[in-house]
Design a protein around this motif. Structure first.
Motif, mmCIF file in Angstrom:
data_model
loop_
_atom_site.group_PDB
_atom_site.id
_atom_site.type_symbol
_atom_site.label_atom_id
_atom_site.label_comp_id
_atom_site.label_asym_id
_atom_site.label_seq_id
_atom_site.Cartn_x
_atom_site.Cartn_y
_atom_site.Cartn_z
ATOM 1 N N VAL A 52 -18.280 -17.294 98.345
ATOM 2 C CA VAL A 52 -19.931 -18.617 97.861
ATOM 3 C C VAL A 52 -19.204 -19.430 97.634
ATOM 4 N N TYR A 53 -18.735 -19.488 96.176
ATOM 5 C CA TYR A 53 -18.267 -21.232 95.793
ATOM 6 C C TYR A 53 -17.190 -21.787 95.677
ATOM 7 N N SER A 54 -16.063 -20.894 96.347
ATOM 8 C CA SER A 54 -14.744 -22.198 96.806
ATOM 9 C C SER A 54 -14.290 -21.539 97.737
ATOM 10 N N SER A 55 -13.656 -23.320 98.521
ATOM 11 C CA SER A 55 -13.079 -23.158 99.617
ATOM 12 C C SER A 55 -11.699 -23.138 99.132
ATOM 13 N N PHE A 56 -11.310 -24.034 98.248
ATOM 14 C CA PHE A 56 -9.947 -24.165 97.889
ATOM 15 C C PHE A 56 -8.961 -23.148 96.704
ATOM 16 N N ASN A 57 -7.349 -23.383 97.160
ATOM 17 C CA ASN A 57 -6.563 -22.173 97.072
ATOM 18 C C ASN A 57 -5.274 -23.128 96.443
ATOM 19 N N THR A 58 -6.276 -23.655 95.206
ATOM 20 C CA THR A 58 -4.778 -24.856 94.546
ATOM 21 C C THR A 58 -6.262 -24.440 93.296
ATOM 22 N N SER A 59 -6.156 -24.197 91.850
ATOM 23 C CA SER A 59 -6.000 -24.172 90.527
ATOM 24 C C SER A 59 -5.496 -25.528 90.004
ATOM 25 N N VAL A 60 -6.712 -26.378 89.271
ATOM 26 C CA VAL A 60 -5.632 -27.453 88.318
ATOM 27 C C VAL A 60 -6.357 -27.341 87.365
ATOM 28 N N ILE A 61 -5.363 -27.912 85.778
ATOM 29 C CA ILE A 61 -5.505 -27.548 84.605
ATOM 30 C C ILE A 61 -4.988 -28.980 83.843
ATOM 31 N N PRO A 62 -6.198 -29.012 83.060
ATOM 32 C CA PRO A 62 -4.877 -30.611 81.846
ATOM 33 C C PRO A 62 -4.098 -30.139 81.442
ATOM 34 N N ILE A 63 -3.108 -31.217 80.636
ATOM 35 C CA ILE A 63 -2.465 -31.146 79.554
ATOM 36 C C ILE A 63 -2.945 -32.346 78.562
ATOM 37 N N THR A 64 -2.348 -32.112 77.639
ATOM 38 C CA THR A 64 -2.347 -32.247 76.472
ATOM 39 C C THR A 64 -1.263 -33.124 76.000
ATOM 40 N N LYS A 65 -0.630 -34.111 74.964
ATOM 41 C CA LYS A 65 0.569 -33.957 74.154
ATOM 42 C C LYS A 65 -0.092 -34.299 73.053
ATOM 43 N N ASP A 66 0.964 -33.273 72.155
ATOM 44 C CA ASP A 66 0.818 -32.731 70.868
ATOM 45 C C ASP A 66 1.085 -34.382 70.085
ATOM 46 N N GLU A 67 0.439 -35.134 69.220
ATOM 47 C CA GLU A 67 0.970 -36.743 69.184
ATOM 48 C C GLU A 67 2.739 -36.590 67.876
ATOM 49 N N GLN A 68 1.882 -35.229 67.155
ATOM 50 C CA GLN A 68 2.803 -35.119 65.917
ATOM 51 C C GLN A 68 4.450 -34.604 66.991
#
Length: 440
Positions: free
Chosen positions: A36-52
């Motif tokens: 019902v909700y998705s016609s896509f088959n790839t997921s995406v996740i944001p990445i953050t760089k740790d400053e320290q």
């Protein structure tokens, strides 16, 4: 539809159906919600760089950070499974209707056998069957920063991921429930020495329990493949795609990033090896081969070290070649952990000499100045390679600094690595994905 689903599960609960039946119902409905909700088959996740630490992390919720203090998971290309600082809870409602619905995994399952096949020799013994029987699957999650393990157990959790058409994120394929996956819980003490707000590790290794493989096995993504694009700044988001793509950045909305990729085989040291390796024929600086680099040298790709680390003989050969290629560039005293530093800005119009890795396939991964020179302040810029000593296990380990703003595609199905070299030379960067959420 979600109200109807909630009502149906509530009826089963009121009739005191057992938890296995409730879980079965949940997954059936979750599969329906996928259609019902998705016609896509790839997921995406944001990445953050740790400053320290210059290491990279993803949020606890696998999306753009929702609030200050939301926990992170350290992105780890060698962890056999994901682990979180969580406790197992025995919920009285169906999994998916509340956060933190977690059930222990038994010791006689395939999942447990897979997890136990990757035993870290530095970790404590798992012989606790006499105390708990087979009702749990004991494992030893490992903190790659502190190099410490703790005995814990496998459990289940939910991941509500963005889906994507390659251009924007949208509601995930199992929204509003999320996708159940297997991970390890861990005591809070295991997170000591971790970067700020990091409360676990996201496993992206070769393992059968790594996050990309689990998503592929549940049908959330269409293949055990993932792309990694690490940001060079803590103020901008990078991205990891899970699945086959396509992948687009805002700088050129019609150009699939896969068209930038060259490929070379990925190899495993053994059937239980977790890290990703490629082989190279040679290293060249300004077109001239570096001595002491045997053809077929093994190169590890690591998210655990900030800078490429070389065995001493290889490091010395690289420094000698780079010094020769930069004759006339003023050197200054070295700043740890580096061994060769220059006056910042002294490279002039000629630029920083390019370092090329000629891979086993003959394709060249070019390391440009943005990935080879680290500005350390006070007018000093250093060659961003580190001497690892003479007794290191892996002679060449590519660190995160050299991967930043490079698009890397890990194809676990066909065992090959796609690499773009620096995206900056193509007018874009790893912060080029548009994380503005859209409807499907």
């Amino acid at each position: 539809m979600s109200i109807y689903i909630t009502f149906v599960i509530y009826l089963f609960w009121k009739q005191e159906a057992n938890m296995h039946l409730l879980n079965l119902l949940f997954f059936t409905l979750a599969l329906f919600s996928h259609n019902v909700y998705s016609s896509f088959n790839t997921s995406v996740i944001p990445i953050t760089k740790d400053e320290q630490t210059s290491l990279h992390k993803i949020t606890w919720g696998y999306k753009v950070r929702q609030w200050d203090g939301e926990p992170y998971l350290l992105l780890d290309l060698e962890a056999p499974f994901t682990w979180k600082d969580i406790k197992i809870t025995h919920s009285e409602v169906a999994c998916g209707l509340e956060e933190g619905c977690r059930f222990p995994v038994r010791c006689d399952t395939v999942l447990c056998k897979e997890a136990k096949s990757y035993i870290n020799p530095i970790c404590p013994s798992l012989n606790i069957t006499n105390k708990y029987g087979c009702n749990i699957c004991s494992v030893t999650p490992h903190n790659p920063v502190s190099n410490v393990c703790k005995v814990s157990q496998l459990t289940t959790d939910l991941a509500d991921l963005y889906s994507t058409d390659g251009r924007n994120p949208s509601r995930g394929p199992r929204w509003p429930f999320g996708t159940e996956f297997v991970l390890s819980c861990a005591p809070q003490s295991l997170t000591q020495s971790s970067p700020k707000d990091v409360r676990g590790v996201a496993g992206f290794s070769w393992s059968g329990l790594c996050f990309p493989r689990q998503l592929a096995s549940t049908g959330v993504t269409n293949a055990a493949k993932f792309a990694l694009c690490l940001p060079s700044s803590s103020s901008a988001l990078g991205v990891t795609f899970l699945g086959e793509g396509p992948f687009y950045f805002t700088s050129n909305a019609k150009l699939d990033l896969r068209s930038y990729l060259s490929y070379t085989p990925m190899v495993r040291k053994s059937s239980k090896s977790l890290g990703y390796y490629i082989k190279i024929n040679r290293i060249l600086i300004k077109g001239t081969p570096v001595n002491s680099i045997p053809k077929g040298s093994s190169v590890k790709i690591s998210s655990r070290v900030a800078y490429t680390t070389l065995r001493s003989d290889i490091y010395k050969a690289l420094v000698a070649s780079f010094t020769k290629a930069t004759t006339g560039i003023p050197q200054v005293p070295a700043v740890k952990p580096f061994g060769l530093c220059f006056k910042d800005g002294a490279f002039g119009s000629g630029g920083v000499p390019k370092i090329d890795l000629e891979t086993e396939s003959g394709k060249v991964w070019s390391i440009s100045g943005e990935n080879s020179i680290k500005r350390v302040g006070n007018g000093v810029a250093c060659l961003a390679f580190v001497d690892g000593g003479s007794k290191v296990t892996d002679p060449i380990v590519i660190g995160t600094f050299q991967m930043e703003n490079n698009f890397l595609y890990f194809d676990l199905v066909n065992q090959k690595l796609g690499f773009s070299s620096s995206l900056l030379a193509r007018g874009t960067s790893c912060s080029g994905f548009n994380f503005t959420e859209v409807g499907n």
